[in-house]
Design a protein around this motif. Sequence first.
Motif, PDB file in Angstrom:
ATOM      1  N   GLU A   1       0.833  -1.199   0.000  1.00 12.43           N
ATOM      2  CA  GLU A   1       0.000   0.000   0.000  1.00 12.43           C
ATOM      3  C   GLU A   1       0.879   1.266   0.000  1.00 12.43           C
ATOM      4  N   LEU A   2       1.942   1.243   0.783  1.00 10.17           N
ATOM      5  CA  LEU A   2       2.858   2.394   0.821  1.00 10.17           C
ATOM      6  C   LEU A   2       3.484   2.620  -0.553  1.00 10.17           C
ATOM      7  N   HIS A   3       3.870   1.549  -1.189  1.00 12.91           N
ATOM      8  CA  HIS A   3       4.465   1.663  -2.531  1.00 12.91           C
ATOM      9  C   HIS A   3       3.443   2.248  -3.500  1.00 12.91           C
ATOM     10  N   ARG A   4       2.204   1.776  -3.385  1.00 18.26           N
ATOM     11  CA  ARG A   4       1.139   2.259  -4.247  1.00 18.26           C
ATOM     12  C   ARG A   4       0.924   3.769  -4.051  1.00 18.26           C
ATOM     13  N   LEU A   5       1.072   4.231  -2.804  1.00 17.89           N
ATOM     14  CA  LEU A   5       0.892   5.659  -2.511  1.00 17.89           C
ATOM     15  C   LEU A   5       2.079   6.499  -2.968  1.00 17.89           C
ATOM     16  N   GLY A   6       3.199   5.855  -3.304  1.00 14.59           N
ATOM     17  CA  GLY A   6       4.356   6.595  -3.796  1.00 14.59           C
ATOM     18  C   GLY A   6       5.581   6.549  -2.896  1.00 14.59           C
ATOM     19  N   TYR A   7       5.482   5.841  -1.787  1.00 12.04           N
ATOM     20  CA  TYR A   7       6.660   5.703  -0.911  1.00 12.04           C
ATOM     21  C   TYR A   7       7.705   4.833  -1.583  1.00 12.04           C
ATOM     22  N   GLN A   8       8.956   5.325  -1.541  1.00 15.09           N
ATOM     23  CA  GLN A   8      10.053   4.556  -2.148  1.00 15.09           C
ATOM     24  C   GLN A   8      10.957   3.914  -1.112  1.00 15.09           C
ATOM     25  N   LEU A   9      10.846   4.346   0.135  1.00 20.64           N
ATOM     26  CA  LEU A   9      11.709   3.805   1.194  1.00 20.64           C
ATOM     27  C   LEU A   9      10.879   3.433   2.418  1.00 20.64           C
ATOM     28  N   ALA A  10      11.288   2.352   3.075  1.00 20.51           N
ATOM     29  CA  ALA A  10      10.559   1.892   4.250  1.00 20.51           C
ATOM     30  C   ALA A  10      11.495   1.189   5.223  1.00 20.51           C
ATOM     31  N   GLN A  11      10.991   1.092   6.448  1.00 16.39           N
ATOM     32  CA  GLN A  11      11.757   0.493   7.538  1.00 16.39           C
ATOM     33  C   GLN A  11      10.749  -0.188   8.443  1.00 16.39           C
ATOM     34  N   GLY A  12      11.095  -1.346   8.964  1.00 15.54           N
ATOM     35  CA  GLY A  12      10.172  -2.017   9.872  1.00 15.54           C
ATOM     36  C   GLY A  12      10.458  -3.499   9.971  1.00 15.54           C
ATOM     37  N   TYR A  13       9.791  -4.122  10.930  1.00 16.15           N
ATOM     38  CA  TYR A  13      10.039  -5.541  11.207  1.00 16.15           C
ATOM     39  C   TYR A  13       9.793  -6.412   9.985  1.00 16.15           C
ATOM     40  N   HIS A  14       8.895  -5.983   9.090  1.00 23.98           N
ATOM     41  CA  HIS A  14       8.650  -6.767   7.885  1.00 23.98           C
ATOM     42  C   HIS A  14       9.936  -6.952   7.071  1.00 23.98           C
ATOM     43  N   PHE A  15      10.785  -5.949   7.078  1.00 21.47           N
ATOM     44  CA  PHE A  15      12.026  -6.010   6.292  1.00 21.47           C
ATOM     45  C   PHE A  15      13.226  -6.422   7.138  1.00 21.47           C
ATOM     46  N   GLY A  16      13.168  -6.201   8.412  1.00 20.38           N
ATOM     47  CA  GLY A  16      14.268  -6.580   9.274  1.00 20.38           C
ATOM     48  C   GLY A  16      14.206  -5.859  10.603  1.00 20.38           C
ATOM     49  N   LYS A  17      14.416  -6.643  11.677  1.00 17.75           N
ATOM     50  CA  LYS A  17      14.471  -6.041  13.005  1.00 17.75           C
ATOM     51  C   LYS A  17      15.868  -5.502  13.239  1.00 17.75           C
ATOM     52  N   PRO A  18      16.013  -4.624  14.215  1.00 13.87           N
ATOM     53  CA  PRO A  18      17.369  -4.177  14.551  1.00 13.87           C
ATOM     54  C   PRO A  18      18.186  -5.374  15.041  1.00 13.87           C
ATOM     55  N   GLU A  19      19.402  -5.497  14.537  1.00  8.85           N
ATOM     56  CA  GLU A  19      20.277  -6.609  14.894  1.00  8.85           C
ATOM     57  C   GLU A  19      21.671  -6.083  15.178  1.00  8.85           C
ATOM     58  N   ALA A  20      22.362  -6.799  16.074  1.00  6.36           N
ATOM     59  CA  ALA A  20      23.764  -6.466  16.327  1.00  6.36           C
ATOM     60  C   ALA A  20      24.624  -7.049  15.212  1.00  6.36           C
ATOM     61  N   GLU A  21      25.801  -6.513  15.052  1.00 11.11           N
ATOM     62  CA  GLU A  21      26.786  -7.145  14.212  1.00 11.11           C
ATOM     63  C   GLU A  21      27.320  -8.381  14.957  1.00 11.11           C
ATOM     64  N   PRO A  22      27.738  -9.467  14.284  1.00 10.25           N
ATOM     65  CA  PRO A  22      27.859  -9.555  12.837  1.00 10.25           C
ATOM     66  C   PRO A  22      26.584 -10.040  12.140  1.00 10.25           C
ATOM     67  N   ASP A  23      25.518 -10.305  12.922  1.00  8.71           N
ATOM     68  CA  ASP A  23      24.301 -10.858  12.307  1.00  8.71           C
ATOM     69  C   ASP A  23      23.678  -9.901  11.309  1.00  8.71           C
ATOM     70  N   PHE A  24      23.751  -8.593  11.634  1.00 12.88           N
ATOM     71  CA  PHE A  24      23.081  -7.623  10.784  1.00 12.88           C
ATOM     72  C   PHE A  24      23.548  -7.725   9.332  1.00 12.88           C
ATOM     73  N   ALA A  25      24.853  -7.549   9.129  1.00 15.01           N
ATOM     74  CA  ALA A  25      25.359  -7.478   7.756  1.00 15.01           C
ATOM     75  C   ALA A  25      25.211  -8.825   7.047  1.00 15.01           C
ATOM     76  N   ALA A  26      25.436  -9.910   7.797  1.00 15.78           N
ATOM     77  CA  ALA A  26      25.360 -11.239   7.187  1.00 15.78           C
ATOM     78  C   ALA A  26      23.994 -11.439   6.550  1.00 15.78           C
ATOM     79  N   TYR A  27      22.973 -10.837   7.144  1.00 21.32           N
ATOM     80  CA  TYR A  27      21.617 -10.979   6.629  1.00 21.32           C
ATOM     81  C   TYR A  27      21.254  -9.869   5.651  1.00 21.32           C
ATOM     82  N   ALA A  28      21.459  -8.629   6.105  1.00 19.92           N
ATOM     83  CA  ALA A  28      20.895  -7.497   5.374  1.00 19.92           C
ATOM     84  C   ALA A  28      21.584  -7.227   4.045  1.00 19.92           C
ATOM     85  N   VAL A  29      22.869  -7.549   3.975  1.00 19.61           N
ATOM     86  CA  VAL A  29      23.616  -7.203   2.777  1.00 19.61           C
ATOM     87  C   VAL A  29      23.309  -8.177   1.631  1.00 19.61           C
TER      88      VAL A  29
END
Length: 283
Positions: A248-276
């Motif tokens: 819905e956000l994309h449909r409204l024109g949002y190009q950037l988003a943040q939230g648990y759907h895309f990823g929770k806050p994580e410490a390194e080294p887990d963060f990069a291993a997953y997010a990158v």
Amino acid sequence: YAAKAVGDTHRRHTADLDDSADEQARLGAELRTALDTGQFRMVYQPIVELPCGRLRAVEALVRWDHPERGLISPDRFIPAAEHNGLIIELGEWILRTACTQAVEWQADWGPRAPQRISVNVSARQLAQPGFTAVVARALADTGLPVGKLTVEVTETAVFGGGQAVQTLNELHELGVRIALDDFGTGHSSLGLLQTVPVDVLKVDKSFVDNITMAGRHAVIATALIRVSEGLGLTAVAEGVETAEQAEELHRLGYQLAQGYHFGKPEAEPDFAAYAVREPASRP
Ligand code: C2E
Ligand code: MG
Ligand code: MG
Ligand code: MG
């Protein structure tokens, strides 16, 4: 292993602290020791492109890994640190740790590294004379290019007085990007866009929560993306928890988003291993 326990996915549950002034004072009194003995940790949350989920930037968020209480949320101790002034020292540690991490990602992951890092700055830091110099020194010492740093401030912090607005002007002049955090929940939101140099609007989670049910939230989220577009700002939707909200956000024109759907806050080294990793290759 130790770092794993710091990520939100693996968060140890802390006995709930009561909100009494007494408890705040106890936490505040322990902050000094916590700083001296290295009890703070940073976690990182992806900011992604819609609709593909490609990693674009990262928000750095602090955690207190207390020896007896376990992980304490920043909502509990940032106010205490603001109150007793230790936020100045803690804030500088946060800034330097985040910048150092961003430089490391760049070295380790090259073009796949997050292109920008966002650091939250509280009212008292922003009001502090000389904060621009603190930021400039952190950038120079860590080697992070200035354009890769975004400073997140709330509307309340901007109105916090002192040097706040002047500092934002200086930071912007230096080349640091300015994001207005939790946008829409403070006061005088729209007027602020005329008086401070804003680059990014972080549209508060409360407007995202019920966006799939036609109603007030969707109307406000729509208005805010139009304001962003009209003023040439970047909008980021915060607190996206479902695929339906993202669509819905994309449909409204949002190009950037943040939230648990895309990823929770994580410490390194887990963060990069997953997010990158490319979104498609994530488990
Ligand atoms: P914020 O800057 O608006 O950060 C976003 C908060 O929302 C984070 O909480 C994040 O974990 C949470 N969040 C992200 N996505 C979702 C989602 O999909 N659902 C839900 N329910 N929550 C989501 P966190 O890390 O507990 O931080 C809370 C607030 O504490 C931050 O809000 C910020 O105002 C402050 N804070 C955090 N780290 C720092 C810091 O390093 N310095 C300063 N001064 N303040 C910080
Ligand atoms: Mg923030
Ligand atoms: Mg926010
Ligand atoms: Mg918030």
